[in-house]
Design a protein around this motif. Structure first.
Motif, PDB file in Angstrom:
ATOM      1  N   THR A 142       0.808  -1.220   0.000  1.00 55.82           N
ATOM      2  CA  THR A 142       0.000   0.000   0.000  1.00 55.82           C
ATOM      3  C   THR A 142       0.840   1.268   0.000  1.00 55.82           C
ATOM      4  O   THR A 142       0.300   2.364   0.062  1.00 55.82           O
ATOM      5  CB  THR A 142      -0.940   0.035   1.227  1.00 55.82           C
ATOM      6  OG1 THR A 142      -0.145  -0.063   2.411  1.00 55.82           O
ATOM      7  CG2 THR A 142      -1.937  -1.099   1.180  1.00 55.82           C
TER       8      THR A 142
ATOM      9  N   HIS B 107       3.015   4.305  -1.359  1.00 56.71           N
ATOM     10  CA  HIS B 107       2.994   5.084  -2.595  1.00 56.71           C
ATOM     11  C   HIS B 107       4.417   5.380  -3.027  1.00 56.71           C
ATOM     12  O   HIS B 107       5.225   5.849  -2.239  1.00 56.71           O
ATOM     13  CB  HIS B 107       2.244   6.405  -2.394  1.00 56.71           C
ATOM     14  CG  HIS B 107       2.227   7.253  -3.626  1.00 56.71           C
ATOM     15  ND1 HIS B 107       1.434   6.959  -4.699  1.00 56.71           N
ATOM     16  CD2 HIS B 107       2.921   8.356  -3.957  1.00 56.71           C
ATOM     17  CE1 HIS B 107       1.629   7.861  -5.642  1.00 56.71           C
ATOM     18  NE2 HIS B 107       2.533   8.725  -5.206  1.00 56.71           N
ATOM     19  N   GLU B 108       4.732   5.071  -4.245  1.00 55.30           N
ATOM     20  CA  GLU B 108       6.040   5.402  -4.787  1.00 55.30           C
ATOM     21  C   GLU B 108       5.835   6.482  -5.827  1.00 55.30           C
ATOM     22  O   GLU B 108       5.078   6.306  -6.780  1.00 55.30           O
ATOM     23  CB  GLU B 108       6.698   4.165  -5.383  1.00 55.30           C
ATOM     24  CG  GLU B 108       7.001   3.120  -4.323  1.00 55.30           C
ATOM     25  CD  GLU B 108       7.793   1.937  -4.848  1.00 55.30           C
ATOM     26  OE1 GLU B 108       8.465   2.092  -5.886  1.00 55.30           O
ATOM     27  OE2 GLU B 108       7.730   0.885  -4.229  1.00 55.30           O
ATOM     28  N   PHE B 109       6.508   7.598  -5.631  1.00 59.69           N
ATOM     29  CA  PHE B 109       6.353   8.732  -6.536  1.00 59.69           C
ATOM     30  C   PHE B 109       6.946   8.432  -7.905  1.00 59.69           C
ATOM     31  O   PHE B 109       8.028   7.852  -8.000  1.00 59.69           O
ATOM     32  CB  PHE B 109       7.052   9.964  -5.960  1.00 59.69           C
ATOM     33  CG  PHE B 109       6.303  10.622  -4.854  1.00 59.69           C
ATOM     34  CD1 PHE B 109       5.372  11.604  -5.124  1.00 59.69           C
ATOM     35  CD2 PHE B 109       6.520  10.261  -3.536  1.00 59.69           C
ATOM     36  CE1 PHE B 109       4.677  12.226  -4.104  1.00 59.69           C
ATOM     37  CE2 PHE B 109       5.830  10.870  -2.509  1.00 59.69           C
ATOM     38  CZ  PHE B 109       4.905  11.850  -2.801  1.00 59.69           C
TER      39      PHE B 109
ATOM     40  N   GLU C  53       5.593  13.162 -10.488  1.00 60.33           N
ATOM     41  CA  GLU C  53       5.042  13.553  -9.184  1.00 60.33           C
ATOM     42  C   GLU C  53       6.111  14.183  -8.307  1.00 60.33           C
ATOM     43  O   GLU C  53       5.871  15.182  -7.632  1.00 60.33           O
ATOM     44  CB  GLU C  53       4.455  12.332  -8.461  1.00 60.33           C
ATOM     45  CG  GLU C  53       3.164  11.825  -9.049  1.00 60.33           C
ATOM     46  CD  GLU C  53       2.723  10.532  -8.388  1.00 60.33           C
ATOM     47  OE1 GLU C  53       1.519  10.407  -8.120  1.00 60.33           O
ATOM     48  OE2 GLU C  53       3.571   9.657  -8.133  1.00 60.33           O
TER      49      GLU C  53
END
Length: 101
Positions: free
Chosen positions: A35, A37-39, A43
């Motif tokens: 879950t 978040h990897e930019f 982004e």
């Protein structure tokens, strides 16, 4: 009655190292769970731009940064010119030695 609004509790009351350790555990757990978040590079670029815009609004802060940069550059230039002349001297000696062989 009760605690003042300025007293630190929970996470805020911990020292920086404890906060880092707990945050790290949370990040690792999120990655394991899938879950996190990897930019994307886009982004990350947008976030950096947004942060830069926010920081640049503070004129005094920007002036301080500029002064530090100018001082570092002048210090570096003064030391760099001496270093470059030393390097040229050393290369000159090497060239003389290799030409004589």
């Amino acid at each position: 009655m009760g605690q003042s609004s300025e007293s630190k509790r929970g996470f805020a009351a911990m020292n920086a190292e404890q906060q880092r350790q707990i945050a790290s555990q949370g990040g690792k757990a999120a990655h394991e769970k899938g879950t996190a978040h990897e930019f994307t590079s886009e982004e990350a670029r947008a976030a950096g731009r947004k942060g830069g815009e926010a920081v640049s609004q503070n004129r005094e802060h920007m002036a301080q940064i500029g002064r530090k940069g100018a001082e570092a550059r002048s210090h570096s230039a003064a030391n760099g010119s001496r270093s470059r002349s030393r390097v040229r001297e050393q290369h000159g000696r090497v060239d003389e030695q290799t030409q004589g062989s």
